[in-house]
Design a protein around this motif. Structure first.
Motif, PDB file in Angstrom:
ATOM      1  N   ALA A 148       2.942  -4.147   3.636  1.00  0.00           N
ATOM      2  CA  ALA A 148       3.070  -4.444   2.346  1.00  0.00           C
ATOM      3  C   ALA A 148       2.619  -6.058   2.257  1.00  0.00           C
ATOM      4  O   ALA A 148       2.333  -6.501   0.938  1.00  0.00           O
ATOM      5  N   GLY A 149       2.939  -6.780   3.470  1.00  0.00           N
ATOM      6  CA  GLY A 149       2.791  -8.234   3.451  1.00  0.00           C
ATOM      7  C   GLY A 149       3.916  -8.918   2.508  1.00  0.00           C
ATOM      8  O   GLY A 149       5.075  -8.321   2.166  1.00  0.00           O
ATOM      9  N   ALA A 150       3.948 -10.318   2.752  1.00  0.00           N
ATOM     10  CA  ALA A 150       5.092 -11.019   2.127  1.00  0.00           C
ATOM     11  C   ALA A 150       4.793 -11.018   0.471  1.00  0.00           C
ATOM     12  O   ALA A 150       5.887 -11.291  -0.135  1.00  0.00           O
ATOM     13  N   ALA A 151       3.799 -10.522   0.121  1.00  0.00           N
ATOM     14  CA  ALA A 151       3.470 -10.465  -1.501  1.00  0.00           C
ATOM     15  C   ALA A 151       4.504  -9.499  -1.853  1.00  0.00           C
ATOM     16  O   ALA A 151       5.229  -9.434  -3.073  1.00  0.00           O
ATOM     17  N   LEU A 179      -0.742  -8.397 -10.226  1.00  0.00           N
ATOM     18  CA  LEU A 179      -0.512  -7.488  -9.086  1.00  0.00           C
ATOM     19  C   LEU A 179      -1.542  -7.455  -8.162  1.00  0.00           C
ATOM     20  O   LEU A 179      -2.670  -7.844  -8.347  1.00  0.00           O
ATOM     21  N   PRO A 180      -1.622  -7.179  -6.873  1.00  0.00           N
ATOM     22  CA  PRO A 180      -2.468  -7.234  -5.944  1.00  0.00           C
ATOM     23  C   PRO A 180      -3.614  -6.311  -6.092  1.00  0.00           C
ATOM     24  O   PRO A 180      -3.095  -4.863  -6.226  1.00  0.00           O
ATOM     25  N   GLY A 181      -4.707  -6.698  -6.160  1.00  0.00           N
ATOM     26  CA  GLY A 181      -5.984  -5.748  -6.134  1.00  0.00           C
ATOM     27  C   GLY A 181      -6.239  -5.304  -7.656  1.00  0.00           C
ATOM     28  O   GLY A 181      -7.100  -4.568  -8.015  1.00  0.00           O
ATOM     29  N   GLU A 186       1.511   8.334 -11.948  1.00  0.00           N
ATOM     30  CA  GLU A 186       0.454   8.631 -12.856  1.00  0.00           C
ATOM     31  C   GLU A 186      -0.740   7.350 -12.696  1.00  0.00           C
ATOM     32  O   GLU A 186      -1.742   7.523 -13.211  1.00  0.00           O
ATOM     33  N   LEU A 187      -0.316   6.506 -11.996  1.00  0.00           N
ATOM     34  CA  LEU A 187      -1.301   5.356 -11.895  1.00  0.00           C
ATOM     35  C   LEU A 187      -2.550   5.778 -11.036  1.00  0.00           C
ATOM     36  O   LEU A 187      -3.533   5.434 -11.301  1.00  0.00           O
ATOM     37  N   ARG A 188      -2.353   7.096 -10.452  1.00  0.00           N
ATOM     38  CA  ARG A 188      -3.481   7.457  -9.474  1.00  0.00           C
ATOM     39  C   ARG A 188      -4.359   7.951 -10.621  1.00  0.00           C
ATOM     40  O   ARG A 188      -5.730   8.108 -10.324  1.00  0.00           O
ATOM     41  N   ARG A 199      -5.517   3.825  -1.547  1.00  0.00           N
ATOM     42  CA  ARG A 199      -5.276   2.437  -0.987  1.00  0.00           C
ATOM     43  C   ARG A 199      -4.671   1.688  -1.984  1.00  0.00           C
ATOM     44  O   ARG A 199      -3.565   1.018  -1.703  1.00  0.00           O
ATOM     45  N   ARG A 200      -5.281   1.613  -3.277  1.00  0.00           N
ATOM     46  CA  ARG A 200      -4.749   0.476  -4.130  1.00  0.00           C
ATOM     47  C   ARG A 200      -3.448   0.960  -4.583  1.00  0.00           C
ATOM     48  O   ARG A 200      -2.588   0.375  -4.983  1.00  0.00           O
ATOM     49  N   PHE A 201      -3.158   2.446  -4.713  1.00  0.00           N
ATOM     50  CA  PHE A 201      -1.945   2.962  -5.232  1.00  0.00           C
ATOM     51  C   PHE A 201      -0.784   2.685  -4.401  1.00  0.00           C
ATOM     52  O   PHE A 201       0.131   2.312  -4.838  1.00  0.00           O
ATOM     53  N   SER A 202      -1.366   3.062  -2.837  1.00  0.00           N
ATOM     54  CA  SER A 202      -0.310   2.362  -1.991  1.00  0.00           C
ATOM     55  C   SER A 202       0.312   0.951  -1.932  1.00  0.00           C
ATOM     56  O   SER A 202       1.311   0.634  -1.784  1.00  0.00           O
TER      57      SER A 202
END
Length: 249
Positions: A176-179, A202-204, A228-230, A238-241
Protein backbone atom coordinates in the motif's frame (compact mmCIF):
# COMPACT_ATOMS: atom_id res chain seq x y z
CA UNK A 1 92.22 -34.05 -90.42
CA UNK A 2 92.03 -35.53 -93.85
CA UNK A 3 88.78 -37.28 -93.00
CA UNK A 4 87.23 -33.96 -92.00
CA UNK A 5 88.54 -32.31 -95.14
CA UNK A 6 87.08 -35.00 -97.32
CA UNK A 7 83.61 -34.46 -95.81
CA UNK A 8 83.70 -30.71 -96.52
CA UNK A 9 81.83 -29.34 -99.49
CA UNK A 10 83.75 -29.00 -102.69
CA UNK A 11 83.71 -25.24 -102.71
CA UNK A 12 85.27 -25.25 -99.24
CA UNK A 13 88.00 -27.64 -100.34
CA UNK A 14 88.60 -25.41 -103.35
CA UNK A 15 88.55 -22.25 -101.23
CA UNK A 16 90.80 -23.44 -98.47
CA UNK A 17 92.94 -25.73 -100.47
CA UNK A 18 94.58 -28.69 -98.92
CA UNK A 19 96.65 -26.76 -96.45
CA UNK A 20 96.67 -28.16 -92.96
CA UNK A 21 96.57 -24.70 -91.43
CA UNK A 22 93.29 -23.87 -93.12
CA UNK A 23 91.65 -27.07 -91.94
CA UNK A 24 92.68 -26.42 -88.31
CA UNK A 25 91.30 -22.88 -88.48
CA UNK A 26 88.01 -24.15 -89.81
CA UNK A 27 87.73 -26.73 -87.05
CA UNK A 28 88.37 -24.06 -84.40
CA UNK A 29 85.64 -21.87 -85.88
CA UNK A 30 83.20 -24.77 -85.81
CA UNK A 31 84.04 -25.60 -82.19
CA UNK A 32 83.60 -21.97 -81.14
CA UNK A 33 80.28 -21.78 -82.98
CA UNK A 34 79.09 -24.98 -81.33
CA UNK A 35 80.09 -23.70 -77.90
CA UNK A 36 78.30 -20.41 -78.51
CA UNK A 37 75.18 -22.29 -79.60
CA UNK A 38 75.26 -24.49 -76.49
CA UNK A 39 75.74 -21.43 -74.27
CA UNK A 40 72.90 -19.59 -75.97
CA UNK A 41 70.61 -22.60 -75.56
CA UNK A 42 71.55 -23.04 -71.89
CA UNK A 43 71.09 -19.37 -71.07
CA UNK A 44 67.68 -19.24 -72.77
CA UNK A 45 66.25 -22.35 -71.12
CA UNK A 46 62.98 -22.07 -69.11
CA UNK A 47 63.50 -21.62 -65.39
CA UNK A 48 60.92 -21.99 -62.58
CA UNK A 49 59.82 -18.64 -61.15
CA UNK A 50 58.67 -18.41 -57.51
CA UNK A 51 56.21 -15.81 -56.33
CA UNK A 52 57.83 -12.92 -54.48
CA UNK A 53 57.45 -12.99 -50.72
CA UNK A 54 54.86 -10.49 -49.50
CA UNK A 55 56.30 -8.19 -46.90
CA UNK A 56 53.70 -6.74 -44.53
CA UNK A 57 54.26 -3.10 -43.88
CA UNK A 58 54.15 -2.10 -40.25
CA UNK A 59 51.11 -0.04 -39.27
CA UNK A 60 51.78 3.51 -38.13
CA UNK A 61 52.56 3.55 -34.45
CA UNK A 62 53.02 -0.23 -34.23
CA UNK A 63 56.63 0.12 -33.26
CA UNK A 64 55.77 2.58 -30.55
CA UNK A 65 53.08 0.23 -29.23
CA UNK A 66 55.57 -2.65 -29.06
CA UNK A 67 58.10 -0.56 -27.19
CA UNK A 68 55.52 0.53 -24.62
CA UNK A 69 53.92 -2.89 -24.13
CA UNK A 70 54.65 -2.93 -20.41
CA UNK A 71 53.08 0.43 -19.67
CA UNK A 72 49.58 0.76 -18.23
CA UNK A 73 47.10 2.68 -20.37
CA UNK A 74 45.96 6.00 -19.01
CA UNK A 75 42.31 7.03 -18.72
CA UNK A 76 40.65 7.81 -22.02
CA UNK A 77 39.86 11.40 -22.90
CA UNK A 78 36.15 10.64 -23.18
CA UNK A 79 35.72 8.97 -19.79
CA UNK A 80 33.19 11.03 -17.78
CA UNK A 81 34.25 12.11 -14.33
CA UNK A 82 31.05 11.12 -12.57
CA UNK A 83 30.12 7.96 -14.49
CA UNK A 84 28.14 7.45 -17.68
CA UNK A 85 24.57 8.57 -17.90
CA UNK A 86 22.08 5.82 -18.72
CA UNK A 87 18.55 6.13 -20.07
CA UNK A 88 16.20 7.26 -17.34
CA UNK A 89 19.01 8.09 -14.91
CA UNK A 90 20.91 11.11 -13.69
CA UNK A 91 24.56 11.58 -14.65
CA UNK A 92 27.01 11.83 -11.78
CA UNK A 93 24.54 10.62 -9.13
CA UNK A 94 24.49 6.93 -10.01
CA UNK A 95 20.70 7.08 -10.00
CA UNK A 96 20.14 4.46 -12.67
CA UNK A 97 23.55 3.19 -13.59
CA UNK A 98 22.41 -0.42 -13.31
CA UNK A 99 24.48 -3.39 -12.30
CA UNK A 100 25.33 -5.80 -15.09
CA UNK A 101 22.00 -5.40 -16.94
CA UNK A 102 19.80 -6.40 -13.95
CA UNK A 103 16.42 -4.74 -13.63
CA UNK A 104 13.69 -4.19 -11.06
CA UNK A 105 9.91 -3.97 -11.36
CA UNK A 106 8.04 -1.16 -9.61
CA UNK A 107 4.41 -0.08 -9.48
CA UNK A 108 3.90 3.66 -9.98
CA UNK A 109 0.41 4.94 -9.17
CA UNK A 110 -1.28 8.15 -8.17
CA UNK A 111 -0.95 11.50 -9.89
CA UNK A 112 1.33 10.51 -12.75
CA UNK A 113 0.60 10.54 -16.45
CA UNK A 114 1.12 6.80 -17.09
CA UNK A 115 0.52 4.81 -13.89
CA UNK A 116 1.25 1.10 -13.92
CA UNK A 117 4.04 -1.47 -13.81
CA UNK A 118 7.44 -0.27 -15.04
CA UNK A 119 10.76 -2.06 -15.45
CA UNK A 120 13.87 -0.08 -14.51
CA UNK A 121 17.59 -0.84 -14.24
CA UNK A 122 18.77 -2.02 -10.85
CA UNK A 123 19.93 0.93 -8.77
CA UNK A 124 17.24 3.27 -10.11
CA UNK A 125 15.78 6.00 -7.92
CA UNK A 126 12.32 7.42 -7.37
CA UNK A 127 13.01 10.13 -9.96
CA UNK A 128 13.61 7.43 -12.57
CA UNK A 129 10.31 5.73 -11.74
CA UNK A 130 8.42 9.02 -12.04
CA UNK A 131 10.08 9.70 -15.36
CA UNK A 132 9.16 6.21 -16.62
CA UNK A 133 5.54 6.89 -15.62
CA UNK A 134 5.41 9.98 -17.83
CA UNK A 135 6.10 12.52 -15.10
CA UNK A 136 4.00 14.02 -12.33
CA UNK A 137 0.79 15.83 -13.16
CA UNK A 138 0.79 19.63 -12.88
CA UNK A 139 -0.09 21.07 -9.51
CA UNK A 140 1.01 18.08 -7.42
CA UNK A 141 2.91 18.99 -4.25
CA UNK A 142 6.35 17.30 -4.25
CA UNK A 143 7.33 18.38 -0.75
CA UNK A 144 7.12 14.92 0.82
CA UNK A 145 8.63 12.99 -2.13
CA UNK A 146 12.27 11.97 -1.84
CA UNK A 147 13.13 11.60 -5.51
CA UNK A 148 16.73 10.59 -4.71
CA UNK A 149 15.76 7.45 -2.77
CA UNK A 150 16.87 4.11 -4.20
CA UNK A 151 14.11 1.75 -5.31
CA UNK A 152 13.70 -1.92 -4.42
CA UNK A 153 12.29 -4.66 -6.60
CA UNK A 154 8.51 -5.00 -6.20
CA UNK A 155 8.10 -1.58 -4.60
CA UNK A 156 5.04 0.63 -5.09
CA UNK A 157 5.45 4.37 -5.58
CA UNK A 158 2.29 6.38 -4.88
CA UNK A 159 2.20 10.05 -5.85
CA UNK A 160 -0.26 12.63 -4.55
CA UNK A 161 -1.61 10.80 -1.48
CA UNK A 162 -1.65 12.51 1.94
CA UNK A 163 1.74 12.47 3.65
CA UNK A 164 2.28 9.92 6.39
CA UNK A 165 3.29 11.01 9.91
CA UNK A 166 7.03 11.54 10.19
CA UNK A 167 7.33 13.01 6.70
CA UNK A 168 7.81 9.76 4.79
CA UNK A 169 5.88 11.34 1.96
CA UNK A 170 3.84 9.75 -0.80
CA UNK A 171 6.50 7.36 -2.09
CA UNK A 172 6.47 4.58 0.49
CA UNK A 173 7.36 0.93 -0.16
CA UNK A 174 5.21 -2.14 0.24
CA UNK A 175 1.84 -3.18 -1.03
CA UNK A 176 0.00 0.00 0.00
CA UNK A 177 3.02 2.34 0.44
CA UNK A 178 3.41 5.15 2.92
CA UNK A 179 0.50 6.91 1.23
CA UNK A 180 -1.88 4.29 2.59
CA UNK A 181 -0.52 4.76 6.09
CA UNK A 182 -0.94 8.52 5.85
CA UNK A 183 -4.50 8.20 4.57
CA UNK A 184 -5.35 5.75 7.31
CA UNK A 185 -4.04 8.17 9.92
CA UNK A 186 -6.21 10.96 8.47
CA UNK A 187 -9.22 8.66 8.16
CA UNK A 188 -10.89 7.18 5.06
CA UNK A 189 -12.62 9.53 2.65
CA UNK A 190 -16.40 9.22 2.49
CA UNK A 191 -17.53 8.38 -1.03
CA UNK A 192 -20.98 9.85 -0.42
CA UNK A 193 -19.74 13.15 1.03
CA UNK A 194 -16.34 13.83 -0.57
CA UNK A 195 -15.92 16.65 -3.03
CA UNK A 196 -14.16 16.31 -6.37
CA UNK A 197 -11.06 17.94 -4.87
CA UNK A 198 -10.98 15.44 -2.00
CA UNK A 199 -11.42 12.49 -4.35
CA UNK A 200 -8.64 13.90 -6.52
CA UNK A 201 -6.18 13.38 -3.65
CA UNK A 202 -6.64 9.60 -3.77
CA UNK A 203 -3.91 7.60 -5.54
CA UNK A 204 -4.71 6.97 -9.18
CA UNK A 205 -7.72 9.31 -9.13
CA UNK A 206 -7.60 12.42 -11.28
CA UNK A 207 -10.20 15.09 -12.03
CA UNK A 208 -11.92 12.92 -14.66
CA UNK A 209 -12.18 9.83 -12.46
CA UNK A 210 -13.29 11.94 -9.50
CA UNK A 211 -16.15 13.29 -11.61
CA UNK A 212 -17.07 9.72 -12.63
CA UNK A 213 -17.36 8.79 -8.94
CA UNK A 214 -19.60 11.78 -8.25
CA UNK A 215 -21.74 11.00 -11.30
CA UNK A 216 -22.18 7.41 -10.15
CA UNK A 217 -23.07 8.61 -6.65
CA UNK A 218 -25.68 10.98 -8.04
CA UNK A 219 -27.16 8.42 -10.43
CA UNK A 220 -27.45 5.58 -7.91
CA UNK A 221 -28.31 7.60 -4.83
CA UNK A 222 -24.95 7.11 -3.14
CA UNK A 223 -22.59 4.24 -2.36
CA UNK A 224 -23.89 1.44 -0.13
CA UNK A 225 -20.48 -0.26 0.09
CA UNK A 226 -16.93 0.30 -1.01
CA UNK A 227 -17.23 -2.62 -3.44
CA UNK A 228 -19.50 -0.50 -5.62
CA UNK A 229 -16.39 1.41 -6.71
CA UNK A 230 -15.72 -1.46 -9.12
CA UNK A 231 -18.77 -0.35 -11.12
CA UNK A 232 -17.44 3.16 -11.67
CA UNK A 233 -16.13 3.75 -15.17
CA UNK A 234 -12.31 3.81 -15.06
CA UNK A 235 -11.75 1.78 -11.88
CA UNK A 236 -10.31 -1.66 -12.42
CA UNK A 237 -9.19 -4.34 -10.02
CA UNK A 238 -5.72 -2.93 -9.48
CA UNK A 239 -6.95 0.60 -8.84
CA UNK A 240 -9.71 -0.69 -6.58
CA UNK A 241 -7.13 -2.56 -4.48
CA UNK A 242 -5.28 0.75 -4.01
CA UNK A 243 -8.45 2.60 -2.94
CA UNK A 244 -10.46 0.13 -0.90
CA UNK A 245 -8.62 0.86 2.37
CA UNK A 246 -8.61 4.64 1.81
CA UNK A 247 -12.34 5.22 1.35
CA UNK A 248 -15.66 4.42 3.04
CA UNK A 249 -19.29 4.62 1.86
Amino acid sequence: MFAVRERMPLWVQTRCGLERRSVIALVVVLVVAAGFAVHHFWAGRAQPVSAPEVVRSAAPGEGAGASGAGQEPGPGPSAPAGGAQTPGGSAGTGGSGGTGGAEIVVDVSGKVRSPGIHRLPAGSRVADALRAAGGIRPGVDLTGINRARLLADGEQVVVGAPAAPGGTGATGAGAAGAAGAGAAAAGPIGLNTATAEQLDTLPGVGPVLAQHIIDYRTEHGGFRSVDELREVNGIGDRRFSDLQNLVRP
